[in-house]
Design a protein around this motif. Structure first.
Motif, PDB file in Angstrom:
ATOM      1  N   UNK A  50      50.763  52.052  41.457  1.00 31.34           N
ATOM      2  CA  UNK A  50      51.707  52.484  40.687  1.00 31.34           C
ATOM      3  C   UNK A  50      51.441  52.224  39.314  1.00 31.34           C
ATOM      4  N   UNK A  51      50.743  51.005  39.082  1.00 29.92           N
ATOM      5  CA  UNK A  51      50.511  50.760  37.685  1.00 29.92           C
ATOM      6  C   UNK A  51      49.370  51.586  37.019  1.00 29.92           C
ATOM      7  N   UNK A  52      48.516  51.994  38.059  1.00 28.33           N
ATOM      8  CA  UNK A  52      47.525  52.858  37.432  1.00 28.33           C
ATOM      9  C   UNK A  52      48.093  54.395  37.411  1.00 28.33           C
ATOM     10  N   UNK A  53      48.933  54.724  38.033  1.00 25.90           N
ATOM     11  CA  UNK A  53      49.803  56.013  37.951  1.00 25.90           C
ATOM     12  C   UNK A  53      50.520  55.966  36.558  1.00 25.90           C
ATOM     13  N   UNK A  54      51.147  54.719  36.142  1.00 26.14           N
ATOM     14  CA  UNK A  54      51.964  54.921  35.049  1.00 26.14           C
ATOM     15  C   UNK A  54      51.119  54.342  33.876  1.00 26.14           C
ATOM     16  N   UNK A  55      49.675  54.161  34.039  1.00 28.31           N
ATOM     17  CA  UNK A  55      48.815  53.654  32.971  1.00 28.31           C
ATOM     18  C   UNK A  55      49.255  52.398  32.424  1.00 28.31           C
ATOM     19  N   UNK A  56      49.612  51.395  33.218  1.00 29.63           N
ATOM     20  CA  UNK A  56      49.985  50.260  32.694  1.00 29.63           C
ATOM     21  C   UNK A  56      48.626  49.185  32.623  1.00 29.63           C
ATOM     22  N   UNK A  57      47.807  49.405  31.455  1.00 25.12           N
ATOM     23  CA  UNK A  57      46.450  48.950  31.634  1.00 25.12           C
ATOM     24  C   UNK A  57      46.244  47.246  31.946  1.00 25.12           C
ATOM     25  N   UNK A  58      47.302  46.571  31.203  1.00 21.57           N
ATOM     26  CA  UNK A  58      47.147  45.274  31.476  1.00 21.57           C
ATOM     27  C   UNK A  58      47.534  44.579  32.881  1.00 21.57           C
ATOM     28  N   UNK A  59      48.557  45.411  33.426  1.00 15.20           N
ATOM     29  CA  UNK A  59      49.169  44.854  34.591  1.00 15.20           C
ATOM     30  C   UNK A  59      47.886  45.434  35.568  1.00 15.20           C
ATOM     31  N   UNK A  60      47.575  46.634  35.503  1.00 16.19           N
ATOM     32  CA  UNK A  60      46.374  47.055  36.433  1.00 16.19           C
ATOM     33  C   UNK A  60      45.265  46.276  36.360  1.00 16.19           C
TER      34      UNK A  60
END
Length: 281
Positions: A57-67
């Protein structure tokens, strides 16, 4: 395109190798599910799965730090999972090796369990007459490593005399439970979780509540001999069966611990009856 046309279209490109491929994948998935159910580490695996879903989900929404953080955490989690499941993985590989090399060992395991049942019933019958309390746990699919650690680890032949000596009132391990694992006495003096069921009879003591509690928290079969009355009881799945005769106890243990063998006996008896009927005709 109707259903029949769809089946015909895809069956033409579906070979026997594809069927074998699907069957192997299904077998591996089934074994993994069994591994998770048998181990208390299933919650750890669920945690890793949850991290993987959050990572996607984090990669889908481009949340780079969390990813980035989750990706590194997930790698460590997979390594930790292998360490946690190490005993189960080792036993699974050992079983595969035994089946391929020595198929006769399965029959030997049945004989070992059969001996354990006979000896345990003999011990319980004697302790019932002398009114000596006993608590015997037969491990099944769910492993009882955490329970075994609470007592004294053994690896003994489950003879009736050995079991009676363990539960002798002046013996140091008589207050705890005996764990029988794969037909062997794995440990003695073990502490069992008490049942929180408020519907249990008030006249039941700590030994019976511990037996019921053990059966609530695992798929184990627990045999209890009352110190006050000498009655024999069995706890299965949180239910308590009381006032059992030794013959009934042995039949119950065989049905629960050796269901395949009992089924084979029934099939053999039915075949013999059918053969006799054919002869009479």
């Amino acid at each position: 395109m109707n259903v029949f046309e769809w089946i015909i279209q895809y069956s033409s490109v579906f070979s026997l190798l594809d069927l074998l491929d699907v069957a192997l994948v299904a077998f591996v998935v089934y074994q993994l599910i069994r591994l998770i159910r048998r181990s208390s580490a299933g919650k750890a695996l669920m945690g890793v799965v949850l991290l993987f879903v959050v990572l996607q989900l984090s990669q889908l929404f481009q949340l780079r730090v969390i990813s980035y953080l989750l990706a590194n955490t997930l790698q460590m989690g997979l390594i930790a999972l292998v360490i946690v499941f190490q005993p189960e993985i080792r036993k699974a590989l050992e079983k595969v090796g035994r089946r391929n090399i020595l198929k006769g060992l399965e029959r030997e395991e049945h004989n070992v369990m059969d001996t354990a049942i006979v000896q345990a019933v003999e011990a319980c019958a004697a302790m019932s007459k002398s009114r000596e309390g006993a608590l015997i746990v037969f491990e099944r699919e769910i492993e009882l490593r955490d329970i075994i650690k609470t007592g004294t680890v053994l690896d003994g032949y489950p003879s009736a005399e050995f079991l009676k000596n363990i539960f002798y009132p002046k013996a140091p391990l008589h207050d705890g439970a005996v764990i029988i694992q794969q037909g062997r006495v794995a440990a003695a003096g073990c502490m069992l979780p008490l049942s929180s069921n408020e519907n249990l009879s008030k006249d039941l003591g700590m030994r019976h509540r511990a037996g019921v509690g053990m059966s609530e928290n695992s798929d184990a079969i627990v045999v209890i001999v009352s110190e006050e009355t000498g009655t024999i009881s069995v706890a299965i799945g949180g239910m308590l069966k009381r006032h059992l005769a030794p013959e009934t106890l042995e039949k119950l243990l065989r049905n629960e611990l050796m269901p395949q063998q009992e089924e084979n006996k029934k099939v053999g008896i039915l075949s013999n009856l059918l053969g006799l009927l054919r002869v009479k005709r």
